[in-house]
Design a protein around this motif. Sequence first.
Motif, PDB file in Angstrom:
ATOM      1  N   HIS A 131       0.820  -1.213   0.000  1.00 13.04           N
ATOM      2  CA  HIS A 131       0.000   0.000   0.000  1.00 13.04           C
ATOM      3  C   HIS A 131       0.856   1.266   0.000  1.00 13.04           C
ATOM      4  CE1 HIS A 131      -3.505  -2.505   0.742  1.00 13.04           C
ATOM      5  NE2 HIS A 131      -2.861  -3.075   1.750  1.00 13.04           N
ATOM      6  N   GLY A 132       2.154   1.106  -0.154  1.00 17.49           N
ATOM      7  CA  GLY A 132       3.041   2.260  -0.140  1.00 17.49           C
ATOM      8  C   GLY A 132       3.290   2.820   1.243  1.00 17.49           C
ATOM      9  N   ILE A 133       2.983   2.014   2.272  1.00 15.06           N
ATOM     10  CA  ILE A 133       3.161   2.465   3.661  1.00 15.06           C
ATOM     11  C   ILE A 133       4.495   1.950   4.179  1.00 15.06           C
ATOM     12  CG2 ILE A 133       2.218   2.400   5.997  1.00 15.06           C
ATOM     13  CD1 ILE A 133      -0.541   1.815   4.637  1.00 15.06           C
ATOM     14  N   ARG A 134       5.337   2.865   4.610  1.00 16.48           N
ATOM     15  CA  ARG A 134       6.640   2.495   5.161  1.00 16.48           C
ATOM     16  C   ARG A 134       6.538   2.394   6.680  1.00 16.48           C
ATOM     17  NH1 ARG A 134      10.751   6.853   3.333  1.00 16.48           N
ATOM     18  NH2 ARG A 134       9.118   8.216   4.104  1.00 16.48           N
ATOM     19  N   VAL A 135       7.190   1.393   7.246  1.00 15.80           N
ATOM     20  CA  VAL A 135       7.186   1.210   8.697  1.00 15.80           C
ATOM     21  C   VAL A 135       8.628   1.070   9.147  1.00 15.80           C
ATOM     22  CG1 VAL A 135       6.251  -0.076  10.648  1.00 15.80           C
ATOM     23  CG2 VAL A 135       4.994  -0.013   8.477  1.00 15.80           C
ATOM     24  N   ASN A 136       9.058   1.978  10.001  1.00 16.52           N
ATOM     25  CA  ASN A 136      10.438   1.981  10.469  1.00 16.52           C
ATOM     26  C   ASN A 136      10.486   2.272  11.955  1.00 16.52           C
ATOM     27  OD1 ASN A 136      12.125   1.762   7.885  1.00 16.52           O
ATOM     28  ND2 ASN A 136      10.754   3.449   7.367  1.00 16.52           N
ATOM     29  N   GLY A 137      11.634   2.042  12.556  1.00 17.52           N
ATOM     30  CA  GLY A 137      11.788   2.249  13.988  1.00 17.52           C
ATOM     31  C   GLY A 137      13.050   3.007  14.322  1.00 17.52           C
ATOM     32  N   ILE A 138      13.082   3.517  15.555  1.00 19.86           N
ATOM     33  CA  ILE A 138      14.253   4.223  16.070  1.00 19.86           C
ATOM     34  C   ILE A 138      14.580   3.633  17.433  1.00 19.86           C
ATOM     35  CG2 ILE A 138      15.120   6.447  16.893  1.00 19.86           C
ATOM     36  CD1 ILE A 138      13.333   7.749  14.778  1.00 19.86           C
ATOM     37  N   ASN A 139      15.859   3.359  17.645  1.00 14.21           N
ATOM     38  CA  ASN A 139      16.318   2.785  18.913  1.00 14.21           C
ATOM     39  C   ASN A 139      17.158   3.807  19.681  1.00 14.21           C
ATOM     40  OD1 ASN A 139      15.130   0.394  18.187  1.00 14.21           O
ATOM     41  ND2 ASN A 139      17.030  -0.666  17.660  1.00 14.21           N
ATOM     42  N   PRO A 140      16.512   4.632  20.513  1.00 15.26           N
ATOM     43  CA  PRO A 140      17.285   5.570  21.334  1.00 15.26           C
ATOM     44  C   PRO A 140      17.871   4.865  22.553  1.00 15.26           C
ATOM     45  CG  PRO A 140      14.952   6.219  21.118  1.00 15.26           C
ATOM     46  CD  PRO A 140      15.080   4.771  20.739  1.00 15.26           C
ATOM     47  N   ASP A 141      18.747   5.588  23.238  1.00 14.00           N
ATOM     48  CA  ASP A 141      19.253   5.090  24.524  1.00 14.00           C
ATOM     49  C   ASP A 141      19.570   6.269  25.411  1.00 14.00           C
ATOM     50  OD1 ASP A 141      20.197   3.221  26.464  1.00 14.00           O
ATOM     51  OD2 ASP A 141      22.244   3.824  25.952  1.00 14.00           O
ATOM     52  N   GLY A 142      19.185   6.167  26.652  1.00 14.10           N
ATOM     53  CA  GLY A 142      19.605   7.122  27.659  1.00 14.10           C
ATOM     54  C   GLY A 142      19.159   8.551  27.427  1.00 14.10           C
ATOM     55  N   VAL A 143      17.935   8.738  26.970  1.00  9.25           N
ATOM     56  CA  VAL A 143      17.427  10.109  26.763  1.00  9.25           C
ATOM     57  C   VAL A 143      16.860  10.584  28.102  1.00  9.25           C
ATOM     58  CG1 VAL A 143      15.924  11.591  25.407  1.00  9.25           C
ATOM     59  CG2 VAL A 143      16.906   9.539  24.368  1.00  9.25           C
ATOM     60  N   VAL A 144      17.694  11.255  28.853  1.00 12.61           N
ATOM     61  CA  VAL A 144      17.330  11.645  30.212  1.00 12.61           C
ATOM     62  C   VAL A 144      16.686  13.025  30.248  1.00 12.61           C
ATOM     63  CG1 VAL A 144      18.215  12.096  32.526  1.00 12.61           C
ATOM     64  CG2 VAL A 144      19.196  10.234  31.153  1.00 12.61           C
ATOM     65  N   ARG A 145      17.308  13.987  29.569  1.00 16.63           N
ATOM     66  CA  ARG A 145      16.866  15.372  29.643  1.00 16.63           C
ATOM     67  C   ARG A 145      15.473  15.538  29.050  1.00 16.63           C
ATOM     68  NH1 ARG A 145      21.076  19.629  27.391  1.00 16.63           N
ATOM     69  NH2 ARG A 145      22.387  18.133  28.523  1.00 16.63           N
ATOM     70  N   GLY A 146      14.547  16.117  29.830  1.00 16.93           N
ATOM     71  CA  GLY A 146      13.192  16.369  29.353  1.00 16.93           C
ATOM     72  C   GLY A 146      12.294  15.157  29.328  1.00 16.93           C
ATOM     73  N   SER A 147      12.792  14.012  29.750  1.00 14.25           N
ATOM     74  CA  SER A 147      12.022  12.774  29.637  1.00 14.25           C
ATOM     75  C   SER A 147      11.030  12.639  30.781  1.00 14.25           C
ATOM     76  CB  SER A 147      12.972  11.571  29.634  1.00 14.25           C
ATOM     77  OG  SER A 147      12.257  10.375  29.820  1.00 14.25           O
ATOM     78  N   GLY A 148       9.758  12.400  30.398  1.00 11.85           N
ATOM     79  CA  GLY A 148       8.757  12.138  31.418  1.00 11.85           C
ATOM     80  C   GLY A 148       9.001  10.824  32.119  1.00 11.85           C
ATOM     81  N   ILE A 149       9.503   9.829  31.386  1.00  6.07           N
ATOM     82  CA  ILE A 149       9.780   8.524  31.981  1.00  6.07           C
ATOM     83  C   ILE A 149      10.853   8.641  33.060  1.00  6.07           C
ATOM     84  CG2 ILE A 149      10.817   6.272  31.524  1.00  6.07           C
ATOM     85  CD1 ILE A 149       9.348   6.187  28.906  1.00  6.07           C
ATOM     86  N   PHE A 150      11.962   9.291  32.730  1.00  2.55           N
ATOM     87  CA  PHE A 150      13.046   9.411  33.707  1.00  2.55           C
ATOM     88  C   PHE A 150      12.628  10.255  34.898  1.00  2.55           C
ATOM     89  CE2 PHE A 150      15.606   7.746  30.283  1.00  2.55           C
ATOM     90  CZ  PHE A 150      16.621   7.065  30.928  1.00  2.55           C
TER      91      PHE A 150
END
Length: 683
Positions: free
Chosen positions: A594-613
């Motif tokens: 269908h022309g739909i691209r699916v990709n991912g990003i693997n970050p690590d250690g994003v501390v600054r501004g992170s709601g999770i941290f």
Amino acid sequence: MSTTTTTTTAADDLIARSNRLGQDPANTNYAGGNTSAKGTATDPVTGEPVELLWVKGSGGDLGTLTPKGLAVLRLDRLRALANVYPGVDREDEMVAAFDYTLFGTGGAAPSIDTAMHGLVDAAHVDHLHPDSGIAIATAADGEALTATIFGDKVVWVPWRRPGWQLGQDIADIKAAHPDAIGTILGGHGITAWGDTSDEAEQNSLWIIRTAADYIAEHGSAEPFGAAREGFGPLPEADRRARAAALAPVLRGLVSTDGVKVGHFSDDSRILEFLASESLDRLAALGTSCPDHFLRTKVKPMVLDLPPTASVEESVARLHELHEQYRADYAAYYERYATPESPAMRGADPAIVLIPGVGMFSYGADKQTARVAGEFYLNAINVMRGAEAISTYSPIDESEKFRIEYWALEEAKLARRPAPAPLAGRIALVTGAASGIGKAIATRLAKEGACVVIADLDASKAQEAAASLGSTDVAVGIAANVTSATEIQAAIDETLLAFGGLDLVVNNAGLSLSKSLLETTEADWDLQHNVMAKGSFLVSRAAAKVLIDQQLGGDIVYISSKNSVFAGPNNIAYSATKADQAHQVRLLAAELGEHGIRVNGINPDGVVRGSGIFAGGWGAKRAAVYGVPEEKLGEYYAQRTLLKREVLPENVANAVFVLVGSDLSHTTGLHIPVDAGVAAAFLR
């Protein structure tokens, strides 16, 4: 040195008057009409006084006009152009000649209406497009109505395309009718004047209100005729659900010649028009005021089924109507085009009317789409007024073509800046009120996309959206990604806000830093419900829209270095990230056709501004690694190959690269954004 910024009472009064007039939609439509003032200033070369004309420049909006939006011309030189006027057949050449009359540097480009303001012998002139005035101007017996309504105070001017000759016509009328305060321009609008700024404004308002009062007092109660049985509006929830169901198909159809952004309105005045027995007749006549049909095209596309028809029936009929519309528009172009005409700009409709549901309007961006819809509502108001006291009779189709494919309009289009890389694209980002999600939304908006920020906290989502600009740029909504119902509602809100969807970023997440023995079943379920199940639900709902649109699209997963790297005390989080990572591969394989691209990003250690941290994860991870929490970012940086801390903006940059045109042939990819963690290298 610029002399256009010389402070004068005339120019100051003009700005104030323009803003007051332009901010009331009863007076004129967005970017419609123009105003002027005449006064004197000192010529910096001779030191002598010089008579000037300040006039709203091409493309400006009265309601937001500033001094920079004014063109400033020497009045003696402007009026001297009468000596070189080559006649109606060549009057477009006069616009270029205006440049030789400009005073000082800077300011806006003079518009085609400049002649009207310069030639009329009055210190202050207003040219406006009020609905009530255009209703008189488009009535079949508009000339007689003008005399009846206004007496000798307002004079009828037959339709003439804007230009030098129209300006001269109005100047001659003022000279011949010293008691007149203005004119009704056939098929177009009104012009009024005064010796002072206040007098011009009051004269403009008197014409507008007198026309409106006459229509209200003498007009029929049902100007559109009786309502058609079965074509009345659906209940609000039902019509918005139907609009959302049809939006992807419509967006795909109207984007045949170029991707468009949409706007939906179910204003009660629109719904009344769509239910009326006059709909087909009036819609086929199209709009009249040049500002209207330049935005809305010569006529709308109208679904000729009642709202009780099924979605499937409506979709099938819309495909047929669209094909017919394109053929009709191409025939319209061929009927009137000459060898000198600009090329056809596209045959797709700008306005689509769905009885019982509402109106979709389309444009290259959200503002253009919204304004097109506002202009068509103006046109409905005009039709209502004209039909109430007479018969709606717009200018001839051939004249509409001359305006739509006017070389001067083509030149105005050519002056527009090049579109941003993501212009025309519509993005939904989950978990976007803070941290990585907000950074992604910010970057996408900066690159021209319309953005929907979805978050558990509606107020924070709306606050984040407001920080990106107006609702033409971004909107904030509440959405719990663990709920299929809330996800569908978020998708529907996106469709109603911008007409479609192109780009989804699965970013919503949380993390529980616990060892295997500390991790409860509830912990495991929560972690997987938010990220594994949540991503699945978002992607499933989005994929249906993308497939229906037939415009391709992008789905991006914000996964993690932990999807491939095994670390301590992180079982639930890392397992669900691995789930997300494989969803990328599975969906890339399934949706590619269908022309739909699916990709991912693997970050690590994003501390600054992170709601999770900030929510406790940072403290727990810092304890695992034996460092103070405030040093966690530095710790993560030092364990990387590049020795750099990863910031939310770094992840946002990767998203932009993935969804941009440079990686158009890439799908199923994971991009590490971890400053280099060898143990997480992809294999």
